[in-house]
Scaffold this motif. Sequence first.
Motif, PDB file in Angstrom:
ATOM      1  N   LYS A   5       0.859  -1.201   0.003  1.00 44.90           N
ATOM      2  CA  LYS A   5      -0.120  -0.060   0.034  1.00 44.90           C
ATOM      3  C   LYS A   5       0.822   1.084   0.162  1.00 44.90           C
ATOM      4  O   LYS A   5       0.535   2.248  -0.984  1.00 44.90           O
ATOM      5  N   TYR A  25      -4.637   2.161 -13.095  1.00 40.57           N
ATOM      6  CA  TYR A  25      -4.229   1.063 -12.403  1.00 40.57           C
ATOM      7  C   TYR A  25      -3.501  -0.045 -13.078  1.00 40.57           C
ATOM      8  O   TYR A  25      -2.727  -0.558 -12.578  1.00 40.57           O
ATOM      9  N   ARG A  40      -5.626  -1.965  -7.524  1.00 36.33           N
ATOM     10  CA  ARG A  40      -6.840  -1.342  -7.008  1.00 36.33           C
ATOM     11  C   ARG A  40      -7.079  -1.666  -5.489  1.00 36.33           C
ATOM     12  O   ARG A  40      -7.670  -0.559  -4.844  1.00 36.33           O
ATOM     13  N   ASP A  41      -6.739  -2.684  -5.010  1.00 33.50           N
ATOM     14  CA  ASP A  41      -7.151  -2.975  -3.529  1.00 33.50           C
ATOM     15  C   ASP A  41      -6.207  -2.230  -2.760  1.00 33.50           C
ATOM     16  O   ASP A  41      -6.548  -1.543  -1.810  1.00 33.50           O
ATOM     17  N   ARG A  44      -7.304   1.240  -2.756  1.00 31.45           N
ATOM     18  CA  ARG A  44      -8.848   1.288  -1.882  1.00 31.45           C
ATOM     19  C   ARG A  44      -8.445   1.197  -0.413  1.00 31.45           C
ATOM     20  O   ARG A  44      -8.880   2.037   0.437  1.00 31.45           O
ATOM     21  N   ARG A  45      -7.390   0.543  -0.044  1.00 31.87           N
ATOM     22  CA  ARG A  45      -6.804   0.448   1.273  1.00 31.87           C
ATOM     23  C   ARG A  45      -6.077   2.003   1.588  1.00 31.87           C
ATOM     24  O   ARG A  45      -6.405   2.371   2.796  1.00 31.87           O
ATOM     25  N   VAL A  47      -6.945   4.621   0.377  1.00 30.98           N
ATOM     26  CA  VAL A  47      -8.025   5.877   0.679  1.00 30.98           C
ATOM     27  C   VAL A  47      -8.452   5.526   1.952  1.00 30.98           C
ATOM     28  O   VAL A  47      -8.945   6.370   2.546  1.00 30.98           O
ATOM     29  N   ARG A  48      -8.852   4.278   2.439  1.00 32.27           N
ATOM     30  CA  ARG A  48      -9.414   4.026   3.574  1.00 32.27           C
ATOM     31  C   ARG A  48      -8.516   4.537   4.849  1.00 32.27           C
ATOM     32  O   ARG A  48      -9.011   5.086   5.716  1.00 32.27           O
ATOM     33  N   ARG A  54     -10.187  10.258  -2.076  1.00 23.79           N
ATOM     34  CA  ARG A  54     -11.202  10.120  -3.179  1.00 23.79           C
ATOM     35  C   ARG A  54     -12.183  11.376  -3.096  1.00 23.79           C
ATOM     36  O   ARG A  54     -13.039  11.740  -2.158  1.00 23.79           O
ATOM     37  N   PRO A  61      -8.949   8.566  -7.094  1.00 23.80           N
ATOM     38  CA  PRO A  61      -8.665   9.383  -5.904  1.00 23.80           C
ATOM     39  C   PRO A  61      -7.358  10.310  -6.196  1.00 23.80           C
ATOM     40  O   PRO A  61      -6.871  10.335  -6.923  1.00 23.80           O
TER      41      PRO A  61
END
Length: 115
Positions: A5, A25, A40-41, A44-45, A47-48, A54, A61
């Motif tokens: 990440k 991506y 992509r994962d 997403r992590r 962003v989390r 985003r 994002p």
Amino acid sequence: MASRKLQVVSFVQQYIARWGAWPSYGEIAGAMGIHRDTARDAVRRAVRDKLLDREPGSRKPRVAPARLTATEAVGILDQLRAAGFIIQPPACDPSTPTFYPLPLSPPFRHLPDIE
């Protein structure tokens, strides 16, 4: 070793700094040697965990630490000067274009076929 990440976040920041736009991506996956879904994962992590941000309605994002505004940059330069650093002015005026239009070429004349 840094997590995937964090590696993806670092790659995205470097890509944006160089090209001024977000990588796809596929570009992230190709540069990192991973599958698109893994890239992509990782995004997403990130962003989390608020490493990337985003925007609502946006498909991509953006990097959370935004670029400096002009006033922030001037403030930082003033702080550096106050601390004793010597800041040289830019080598060229950004308002002056670095390219010039090419001269017009003479029009082409039709040459008859030679038989």
